[in-house]
Scaffold this active site. Structure first.
Site, PDB file in Angstrom:
ATOM      1  N   HIS A 192      -2.931   7.549   2.329  1.00 33.98           N
ATOM      2  CA  HIS A 192      -3.387   6.244   1.860  1.00 33.98           C
ATOM      3  C   HIS A 192      -4.832   6.056   2.302  1.00 33.98           C
ATOM      4  O   HIS A 192      -5.173   6.310   3.463  1.00 33.98           O
ATOM      5  CB  HIS A 192      -2.486   5.152   2.441  1.00 33.98           C
ATOM      6  CG  HIS A 192      -2.975   3.776   2.173  1.00 33.98           C
ATOM      7  ND1 HIS A 192      -3.418   3.385   0.929  1.00 33.98           N
ATOM      8  CD2 HIS A 192      -3.105   2.680   2.980  1.00 33.98           C
ATOM      9  CE1 HIS A 192      -3.794   2.117   0.979  1.00 33.98           C
ATOM     10  NE2 HIS A 192      -3.618   1.669   2.214  1.00 33.98           N
ATOM     11  N   ASN A 210      -9.945   0.204   0.062  1.00 36.46           N
ATOM     12  CA  ASN A 210      -8.481   0.228   0.051  1.00 36.46           C
ATOM     13  C   ASN A 210      -7.986  -0.384  -1.272  1.00 36.46           C
ATOM     14  O   ASN A 210      -8.140  -1.585  -1.493  1.00 36.46           O
ATOM     15  CB  ASN A 210      -7.978  -0.571   1.255  1.00 36.46           C
ATOM     16  CG  ASN A 210      -6.474  -0.533   1.393  1.00 36.46           C
ATOM     17  OD1 ASN A 210      -5.755  -0.154   0.466  1.00 36.46           O
ATOM     18  ND2 ASN A 210      -5.979  -0.935   2.540  1.00 36.46           N
ATOM     19  N   CYS A 245       0.816  -1.226   0.000  1.00 32.33           N
ATOM     20  CA  CYS A 245       0.000   0.000   0.000  1.00 32.33           C
ATOM     21  C   CYS A 245       0.844   1.268   0.000  1.00 32.33           C
ATOM     22  O   CYS A 245       0.325   2.363  -0.209  1.00 32.33           O
ATOM     23  CB  CYS A 245      -0.953   0.005   1.177  1.00 32.33           C
ATOM     24  SG  CYS A 245      -2.069  -1.398   1.164  1.00 32.33           S
TER      25      CYS A 245
HETATM   26  O1  UT7 Z   1      -3.550  -0.881   3.524  1.00 31.65           O
HETATM   27  C1  UT7 Z   1      -2.720  -1.176   4.588  1.00 31.65           C
HETATM   28  C2  UT7 Z   1      -3.190  -0.526   5.765  1.00 31.65           C
HETATM   29  N1  UT7 Z   1      -4.324  -1.253   6.304  1.00 31.65           N
HETATM   30  C3  UT7 Z   1      -5.031  -0.643   7.188  1.00 31.65           C
HETATM   31  O2  UT7 Z   1      -4.811   0.507   7.443  1.00 31.65           O
HETATM   32  C4  UT7 Z   1      -6.082  -1.420   7.961  1.00 31.65           C
HETATM   33  C5  UT7 Z   1      -5.914  -1.082   9.422  1.00 31.65           C
HETATM   34  N2  UT7 Z   1      -6.908  -1.665  10.286  1.00 31.65           N
HETATM   35  C6  UT7 Z   1      -8.196  -1.282  10.264  1.00 31.65           C
HETATM   36  O3  UT7 Z   1      -8.599  -0.481   9.452  1.00 31.65           O
HETATM   37  C7  UT7 Z   1      -9.124  -1.836  11.316  1.00 31.65           C
HETATM   38  O4  UT7 Z   1      -8.373  -2.519  12.293  1.00 31.65           O
HETATM   39  C8  UT7 Z   1     -10.198  -2.788  10.728  1.00 31.65           C
HETATM   40  C9  UT7 Z   1     -11.206  -1.983   9.936  1.00 31.65           C
HETATM   41  C10 UT7 Z   1      -9.561  -3.844   9.870  1.00 31.65           C
HETATM   42  C11 UT7 Z   1     -10.963  -3.478  11.867  1.00 31.65           C
HETATM   43  O5  UT7 Z   1     -11.523  -2.514  12.744  1.00 31.65           O
HETATM   44  P1  UT7 Z   1     -11.368  -2.699  14.322  1.00 31.65           P
HETATM   45  O6  UT7 Z   1     -12.102  -1.609  14.951  1.00 31.65           O
HETATM   46  O7  UT7 Z   1      -9.888  -2.803  14.601  1.00 31.65           O
HETATM   47  O8  UT7 Z   1     -12.135  -4.070  14.564  1.00 31.65           O
HETATM   48  P2  UT7 Z   1     -11.591  -5.423  15.172  1.00 31.65           P
HETATM   49  O9  UT7 Z   1     -10.664  -6.094  14.241  1.00 31.65           O
HETATM   50  O10 UT7 Z   1     -11.125  -5.166  16.570  1.00 31.65           O
HETATM   51  O11 UT7 Z   1     -12.930  -6.262  15.254  1.00 31.65           O
HETATM   52  C12 UT7 Z   1     -13.982  -5.849  16.113  1.00 31.65           C
HETATM   53  C13 UT7 Z   1     -15.138  -6.832  15.981  1.00 31.65           C
HETATM   54  C14 UT7 Z   1     -14.724  -8.271  16.144  1.00 31.65           C
HETATM   55  O12 UT7 Z   1     -15.751  -8.906  16.883  1.00 31.65           O
HETATM   56  P3  UT7 Z   1     -15.590  -9.191  18.451  1.00 31.65           P
HETATM   57  O13 UT7 Z   1     -14.384 -10.062  18.573  1.00 31.65           O
HETATM   58  O14 UT7 Z   1     -15.404  -7.840  19.088  1.00 31.65           O
HETATM   59  O15 UT7 Z   1     -16.876  -9.856  18.822  1.00 31.65           O
HETATM   60  C15 UT7 Z   1     -14.740  -8.821  14.748  1.00 31.65           C
HETATM   61  O16 UT7 Z   1     -15.003 -10.197  14.709  1.00 31.65           O
HETATM   62  O17 UT7 Z   1     -15.711  -6.725  14.677  1.00 31.65           O
HETATM   63  C16 UT7 Z   1     -15.855  -8.035  14.126  1.00 31.65           C
HETATM   64  N3  UT7 Z   1     -15.755  -7.921  12.660  1.00 31.65           N
HETATM   65  C17 UT7 Z   1     -16.817  -7.692  11.875  1.00 31.65           C
HETATM   66  N4  UT7 Z   1     -18.117  -7.537  12.158  1.00 31.65           N
HETATM   67  C18 UT7 Z   1     -18.942  -7.293  11.136  1.00 31.65           C
HETATM   68  C19 UT7 Z   1     -14.652  -8.013  11.893  1.00 31.65           C
HETATM   69  N5  UT7 Z   1     -14.979  -7.819  10.604  1.00 31.65           N
HETATM   70  C20 UT7 Z   1     -16.321  -7.620  10.561  1.00 31.65           C
HETATM   71  C21 UT7 Z   1     -17.239  -7.368   9.530  1.00 31.65           C
HETATM   72  N6  UT7 Z   1     -18.529  -7.206   9.867  1.00 31.65           N
HETATM   73  N7  UT7 Z   1     -16.849  -7.249   8.244  1.00 31.65           N
END
Ligand code: UT7
Length: 326
Positions: free
Chosen positions: A253, A283, A120
């Site tokens: 980005h 992304n 990225c």
């Molecule tokens: O391009 C390279 C750079 N990449 C990035 O910048 C990505 C960086 N990371 C992020 O943008 C975020 O970490 C994400 C958008 C990927 C995830 O957001 P988050 O607030 O960090 O969520 P999380 O991974 O902590 O997940 C929270 C909850 C989890 O459930 P529990 O364990 O709290 O019950 C996941 O299972 O959200 C759940 N979850 C979803 N729920 C509904 C994960 N994906 C989904 C989904 N729909 N698609």
């Protein structure tokens, strides 16, 4: 002798025709019992839609569309290009480089053409390399492209990643001259973080070995991204002897709106000075910064003469920034 600089003289971008809204994706995934929602996707990331390449559409095809638009904006022809760099992690083939395929499709044999692989952050790496080559006198007019088909390396059963990415391309024409365009570049990588964002598979004797799909520890990437983007922004401003108040537009980005908000906050920039396109294409990895740049220029937000801060972060871990006058 006066110093040679490089300057952006034209931009272009391309998104595949097929646009998939969050609602459509949610319905599609529900058919396979994968639960997600527009509320979760838009709320956590700002993404509302992504574009998906046609089955026969390659990174090079999208790169060519973006390149033609950039050359038209720059008022130059393919034959005027004497350096071609493509940033991609989804090349058409293992080899040759996508850049040489783009070169053939544009009909410009002879000039150096190569790919840069920094995921990225690829476009930030590619434009920094092109700037150094132009400043050194190795070329006069470079075409720098970011093009990706991430839809092909996603695990469509993994809701934590498949909702985040899309396909597309963006390009700039960079010309050498005495007027400063690019003022400072700052590039970094830290290979200790390979595992938090990767596609670990590879080809071995005709077989795909390991997992050829994207894996990401989203929270780890998020935390690291916020820290390193701030440092890279400070580094280019310091190199150019400028401060926060000297930035007209931040073009980060486009991965997550919350990361962009955090970067802007740390730079004391209001969100009105941040180009945001992630809602429309998700992304798109190396394509995201040139896509956002071209969108901002074409919709009249970014104006000639303004000072722009471009930033990238991605797998590797790689990160960097470019400060420039348009
Ligand atoms: O391009 C390279 C750079 N990449 C990035 O910048 C990505 C960086 N990371 C992020 O943008 C975020 O970490 C994400 C958008 C990927 C995830 O957001 P988050 O607030 O960090 O969520 P999380 O991974 O902590 O997940 C929270 C909850 C989890 O459930 P529990 O364990 O709290 O019950 C996941 O299972 O959200 C759940 N979850 C979803 N729920 C509904 C994960 N994906 C989904 C989904 N729909 N698609």
């Amino acid at each position: 002798m006066s110093r040679r600089y490089s300057r952006i003289t034209g931009t272009g971008s391309y998104l595949p025709e097929r646009r998939v809204s969050n609602e459509e994706l949610v319905a599609e995934l529900a058919q396979r019992d994968i639960e997600t929602s527009d509320e979760w996707i838009a709320g956590r990331t700002g993404i509302r839609a992504r574009h998906i390449a046609a089955p026969d559409e390659l990174s090079s095809d999208m790169a060519v569309h973006a390149a033609r638009a950039a050359m038209q904006a720059a008022g130059c022809a393919a034959g005027d290009i004497d350096l071609l760099i493509v940033a991609t992690s989804t090349p058409d083939m293992v080899f040759p480089s996508t850049a040489t395929i783009v070169q053939r499709k544009l009909g410009i044999a002879g000039c150096p053409a190569f790919d840069v692989q920094a995921v990225c952050c690829g476009f930030i790496y590619a434009i920094s390399v092109a700037d150094a080559m132009l400043a050194a006198g190795s070329a006069q007019r470079a075409l720098v492209i970011g093009a990706e088909v991430f839809s092909r390396i996603l695990d469509w059963n993994d809701r934590s990643t498949c909702v985040l990415f899309g396909d597309g391309a963006g390009a700039v024409v960079l010309e050498a001259g005495e007027v400063p365009g690019i003022l400072a570049c700052d590039l970094h990588a830290d290979g200790r973080y390979t595992d938090i964002l990767c596609v670990p598979g590879h080809v071995n004797r005709g077989q795909v070995m390991g997992e050829p799909l994207l894996r990401m520890d989203g929270q780890a990437v998020f935390k690291l991204a916020v820290q390193v983007l701030d440092k890279a922004a400070r580094a280019v401003l310091d190199k150019a002897g400028l401060g926060d108040g000297d930035i007209d537009w931040l073009i980060p980005h486009q991965a997550n709106l919350r990361i962009m908000q955090s970067t802007a906050r740390r730079l004391h920039l209001p969100m009105e000075k941040v180009i945001i396109t992630v809602h429309e294409h998700g992304n798109t990895s190396a394509a995201s910064v040139p896509l956002a740049l071209d969108t901002g220029i074409r919709n009249g937000q970014i104006k000639p003469g303004q000072r722009l801060l471009l930033e990238g972060v991605g797998g590797g871990f790689t990160w960097g920034a470019v400060l420039l006058n348009l």
